[in-house]
Design an enzyme around this catalytic site. Structure first.
Site, PDB file in Angstrom:
ATOM      1  N   ASN A  69       4.879   4.323   5.253  1.00  0.00           N
ATOM      2  CA  ASN A  69       4.510   3.661   6.160  1.00  0.00           C
ATOM      3  C   ASN A  69       5.637   2.660   6.812  1.00  0.00           C
ATOM      4  O   ASN A  69       6.398   2.301   5.713  1.00  0.00           O
ATOM      5  CB  ASN A  69       3.182   2.645   5.950  1.00  0.00           C
ATOM      6  CG  ASN A  69       3.488   1.442   5.412  1.00  0.00           C
ATOM      7  OD1 ASN A  69       3.568   0.470   6.186  1.00  0.00           O
ATOM      8  ND2 ASN A  69       3.598   1.499   4.077  1.00  0.00           N
ATOM      9  N   CYS A 130       8.115  -6.625   1.291  1.00  0.00           N
ATOM     10  CA  CYS A 130       8.117  -5.577   2.267  1.00  0.00           C
ATOM     11  C   CYS A 130       9.359  -4.891   2.675  1.00  0.00           C
ATOM     12  O   CYS A 130      10.297  -5.440   3.169  1.00  0.00           O
ATOM     13  CB  CYS A 130       7.315  -6.368   3.399  1.00  0.00           C
ATOM     14  SG  CYS A 130       7.075  -5.161   4.639  1.00  0.00           S
TER      15      CYS A 130
END
Length: 303
Positions: A69, A130
């Protein structure tokens, strides 16, 4: 009767199963599938000071034993969350945590300040890991000085539970864990996704618009287990383990390696009921092995 309750710092969980940020929306999206109060808690999607559009499509791709993702923390900002989403979350009788991210230390701090005022949010998960944003995110979590800087700054303004989400894309995750523990983290969660990529051989193009993205799912589990075990030897604060947990056996393995609780992520895309099935599976495991409390599993790996 077995005891599924666990304590992570000052957080009391009715069971050790939580959901992972970025895979569970705001929780509200799963209400049609099961009662969210059956969980030990859930972590809502990544929230930033300002609204973010995320990365261009395509930003997800299936891979062998996992998925990539590169969503890029798409959200409408913390003020929108506080005014429009939070009122819908107050009804839940379980722990609701907010995943907080930013491009600068100041953005992390301001975002945390807003959430600190929300009475029914008992903690935040500080995302310094992230891999899908160009600024901030994983940048803060790949060196001890930068990790310390953001955690120290947020700790000054945030007085509830501070969980820090660690990146696996580092040389020594134990050093990062010790660094954030030393400046006030109440717990650490690991691992976030592994930086990876996929290519379409026919078109000779990457499957993601960003070329690289975060790999999650069963493929990362052995790496995640190893890192949880290593961090458990390095810190005294509780660990929340994640990475490829698809069933109760996977969850038990993480607890044996040293995790006090776990988060379920990619499994929810395969089966929305996965989190509650894992709660039931852990209970069954304890009964079969005649273990009275789930906390007896934590760090009990026989080596």
């Amino acid at each position: 009767m077995v005891d599924l309750g666990v304590k992570i710092g000052n957080l009391d969980l009715k069971n050790p199963v939580m959901t992972a940020s970025g895979t569970f929306g705001y929780g509200l999206e799963f209400e049609d599938f099961f009662d969210l109060n059956r969980l030990g808690g859930f972590v809502v999607k990544g929230t930033t000071l300002h609204a973010r559009q995320g990365n261009p499509y395509p930003r997800s791709a299936e891979t062998p034993s996992g998925m990539l993702n590169a969503v890029g923390l798409q959200n409408r900002g913390v003020k929108y969350f506080a005014e429009n989403i939070y009122p819908k979350l107050e009804k839940f009788q379980t722990n609701v945590l907010v995943n907080v991210s930013g491009s600068t230390v100041e953005e992390y701090v301001e975002c945390a300040e807003v959430i600190n005022e929300l009475e029914h949010i008992p903690g935040i998960e500080l995302n310094i890991s992230c891999p899908n944003v160009k600024e901030g995110g994983m940048t803060f979590g790949t060196s001890c000085p930068s990790a310390e800087a953001v955690v120290r700054a947020v700790r000054k303004v945030y007085d509830k539970h501070l969980m820090v989400k660690l990146s696996p894309n580092v040389t020594s995750i134990e050093e990062i864990a010790r660094a954030v523990e030393n400046v006030g983290a109440d717990s650490v969660s690991l691992i976030n996704t592994l930086l990876a990529m996929a290519i379409d051989a026919e078109s000779r193009k990457p499957l993601l618009s960003t070329i690289t993205g975060g790999l999650s799912g069963p493929a990362v589990k052995p790496v995640a287990l190893r890192m949880v075990w290593q961090v458990a030897q390095a810190v005294k604060i509780p660990i929340v383990g994640m990475g490829g947990i698809m069933n109760a056996a996977d969850a038990v393995e993480f607890m044996l390696a040293g995790a006090s609780a776990i988060q379920v992520g990619t499994a929810g895309f395969v089966d929305p009921l996965a989190p509650v099935k894992i709660v039931e599976g852990i209970e069954d495991y304890l009964k079969r092995h005649k273990i009275e409390s789930v906390t007896d599993l934590v760090g009990s790996l026989q080596v």
